[in-house]
Design a protein around this motif. Sequence first.
Motif, PDB file in Angstrom:
ATOM      1  N   ALA A 125     -39.616 -24.113 -29.300  1.00  0.00           N
ATOM      2  CA  ALA A 125     -39.725 -24.010 -30.768  1.00  0.00           C
ATOM      3  C   ALA A 125     -38.857 -25.103 -31.403  1.00  0.00           C
ATOM      4  N   HIS A 126     -37.768 -25.464 -30.705  1.00  0.00           N
ATOM      5  CA  HIS A 126     -36.880 -26.503 -31.241  1.00  0.00           C
ATOM      6  C   HIS A 126     -37.597 -27.849 -31.361  1.00  0.00           C
ATOM      7  N   ASP A 127     -38.529 -28.122 -30.440  1.00  0.00           N
ATOM      8  CA  ASP A 127     -39.262 -29.396 -30.510  1.00  0.00           C
ATOM      9  C   ASP A 127     -40.086 -29.466 -31.788  1.00  0.00           C
ATOM     10  N   LEU A 128     -40.608 -28.296 -32.193  1.00  0.00           N
ATOM     11  CA  LEU A 128     -41.427 -28.283 -33.414  1.00  0.00           C
ATOM     12  C   LEU A 128     -40.539 -28.500 -34.627  1.00  0.00           C
ATOM     13  N   LEU A 129     -39.340 -27.903 -34.561  1.00  0.00           N
ATOM     14  CA  LEU A 129     -38.420 -28.090 -35.688  1.00  0.00           C
ATOM     15  C   LEU A 129     -38.025 -29.571 -35.783  1.00  0.00           C
ATOM     16  N   SER A 130     -37.899 -30.237 -34.644  1.00  0.00           N
ATOM     17  CA  SER A 130     -37.554 -31.672 -34.677  1.00  0.00           C
ATOM     18  C   SER A 130     -38.669 -32.472 -35.339  1.00  0.00           C
ATOM     19  N   ILE A 131     -39.921 -32.115 -35.033  1.00  0.00           N
ATOM     20  CA  ILE A 131     -41.043 -32.827 -35.681  1.00  0.00           C
ATOM     21  C   ILE A 131     -40.944 -32.625 -37.196  1.00  0.00           C
ATOM     22  N   GLY A 132     -40.583 -31.392 -37.588  1.00  0.00           N
ATOM     23  CA  GLY A 132     -40.462 -31.080 -39.014  1.00  0.00           C
ATOM     24  C   GLY A 132     -39.297 -31.790 -39.686  1.00  0.00           C
ATOM     25  N   LYS A 133     -38.272 -32.113 -38.894  1.00  0.00           N
ATOM     26  CA  LYS A 133     -37.124 -32.834 -39.475  1.00  0.00           C
ATOM     27  C   LYS A 133     -37.576 -34.220 -39.934  1.00  0.00           C
ATOM     28  N   ALA A 134     -38.427 -34.851 -39.114  1.00  0.00           N
ATOM     29  CA  ALA A 134     -38.898 -36.190 -39.460  1.00  0.00           C
ATOM     30  C   ALA A 134     -39.884 -36.143 -40.641  1.00  0.00           C
ATOM     31  N   VAL A 135     -40.775 -35.125 -40.631  1.00  0.00           N
ATOM     32  CA  VAL A 135     -41.762 -34.994 -41.724  1.00  0.00           C
ATOM     33  C   VAL A 135     -41.712 -33.544 -42.219  1.00  0.00           C
ATOM     34  N   PRO A 136     -40.861 -33.236 -43.207  1.00  0.00           N
ATOM     35  CA  PRO A 136     -40.647 -31.834 -43.600  1.00  0.00           C
ATOM     36  C   PRO A 136     -41.927 -31.096 -43.990  1.00  0.00           C
ATOM     37  N   SER A 137     -42.935 -31.782 -44.512  1.00  0.00           N
ATOM     38  CA  SER A 137     -44.158 -31.067 -44.920  1.00  0.00           C
ATOM     39  C   SER A 137     -44.842 -30.408 -43.709  1.00  0.00           C
ATOM     40  N   LEU A 138     -44.545 -30.894 -42.492  1.00  0.00           N
ATOM     41  CA  LEU A 138     -45.177 -30.315 -41.304  1.00  0.00           C
ATOM     42  C   LEU A 138     -44.592 -28.943 -40.946  1.00  0.00           C
TER      43      LEU A 138
END
Length: 569
Positions: free
Chosen positions: A469-482
């Motif tokens: 789940a942390h990997d998904l949060l990292s993707i969201g850090k780069a593009v918060p709308s995701l």
Amino acid sequence: MAPSPVNIMDRMKRTLSLLADREFDVVVVGGGIYGAAIAREAALCGLSTALIEKNDFCSATSASSLKIIHGGLRYLQQMDIARLRNSATERRTLLRIAPHLVHPLPCLMPTQGHLMKGREAMFCGMLLNDILSADRNRRMDPEKVIPRCHLISRDEVCRRVPGFLPDGITGGAVWHDAYVYNSERLVTAMVRSAVEAGATAANYVKLTGFHKRDSRITAIRVRDELAGAEFDIAAKLVINAAGPWANEVLATLMPGSPAPVSGLALGLNFILKRSLLPHYSAGLRSRRNAGESQRLMFMMPWRGQTLAGTYYRPHQGSADSLKVTEQDIEILLSDLTHAYPAAEIKHEDIAAILPGLLPVKHTRLINGEPVLANHFSIIDHSGKDAVEGLMTVVGVKYTTARDVAVRTLRHALTKLGYPRTDSGSHQRPLPGGAITDFNAFLSEGKALAPAPLSSAVMEHLVFNYGTEAHDLLSIGKAVPSLLTPLAPSTSVLGAEVVHAVRAEMAVTLSDVVLRRTDLGSAGRPTPDALASCSRIMAAECGWDEARRRAELDQVNNAQIYQADSKNNQ
Ligand SMILES: Cc1cc2nc3c(=O)[nH]c(=O)nc-3n(C[C@H](O)[C@H](O)[C@H](O)COP(=O)(O)OP(=O)(O)OC[C@H]3O[C@@H](n4cnc5c(N)ncnc54)[C@H](O)[C@@H]3O)c2cc1C
């Protein structure tokens, strides 16, 4: 032996040149639970391994399972103690290596009369089951504990299965199996685990033939199902794990030779939109006509809905010709209605259909119904068929695929002249599964959910991805709308779509909607959610508008929504 490890993200890209430019120890054909488990086992044993799948991973039988990880109680009916032990052990293994995806499932079955279905017989069976699986909770996470079986009263059955009280019920038997939260993600996790251990995997690559020198297989011929190109994959050993297609794969080499699967049956389950039994799954008996024997229908709470089945009938012809008729759907509806009249199950309740093909032993002469095969087979074709370098594996349960993979590799290693190795696959967590206390992990995840994630969305991430789940949060850090759900109707995030493409080899919209995320695997997604998912995937993959629309059509026409399409007409 295995190549040196390369970045997992790169290896989970579909790079067909990696398949073509070397000789593997083993190439596994078929990316269902069996092929994935065998590829993982081979790679963990240190063999250089390739895995190919003609469609997407877990797009056939393994996606249609009723999601039950059997503890083996049912095998006591045939006094098959070995099979009970084997099932209970594999249940414990899956609870341990995939703690986010596999959870205990309380089950209930009404008792009636004083013979095999009576309280006395059930009590003895359950006691024996508890004794034979006494090690089931050894060193287990408290959330994974499988309690002892017990009997309950008639009133208690009625409380747990609302409105259910046919004549002759004397009470109920309660035991625990386990269930898979997302069977497609479990197969994906197996494939990723194989790749992490050095395997090369590719979806949409179909075996079309074999190359032989004298009596030895030297390579397989394959076709890239997306681009159409053909090429060879060289291997010392080919393992045919094509499930219902096992005969067809062999027929490309030995037309007319005796086939390992002597017949196939269609098995059909429904996902019902309503939550009929919020806490217990129940085995309820149904009779089509007076004088006929009863059939056991299973209904199980699953992701806020109900999984229900199973209807079986013989299947003729190629596995590709699997087709569910309106009559099949009506018969299963009627069987479920007879089993649980108070639920008043209707056609409109069907969110999705889950059809699959299973090997059969024979067909009953009295009524033409299939009798399912109850044992796996591991066949070395160097024996009767005098073909070296080829094995076929046919499994009968999702539950025991890992164990069959271990047995397959024991034979394969000897054949290849390598020493026997313990892969440790029974204790090595699958990706996302390194969790020792699931409830604590979940509570912590929910408490620390970063804005804008709700605790419900965080729970959805933990159940699907575990520690990843942390990997998904990292993707969201780069593009918060995701980090926003795709639509109000779903908890699935844009980040999941991106993760599926970047780290899980999703190449079509159907891969993402039906198999990498929860978006469409339990019923048709809403149009806004699907549109949003397709736009994110189009941006990630560089699709033009025509391609995006074609991908949407493919999802909308998926067989899983066949009954729902009729409801919407
Ligand atoms: C309705 C139903 C309910 C079930 N419920 C349960 C349950 O609750 N619990 C349980 O333990 N088991 C259950 N089972 C059994 C379980 O689902 C199967 O035993 C298991 O999924 C079989 O897996 P597999 O990998 O052998 O086959 P599949 O999942 O069918 O995989 C075979 C793969 O091979 C691929 N393939 C075929 N030909 C080629 C080729 N030429 N080249 C490349 N790839 C190819 C196919 O595309 C396919 O993806 C159920 C089965 C059915 C049908």
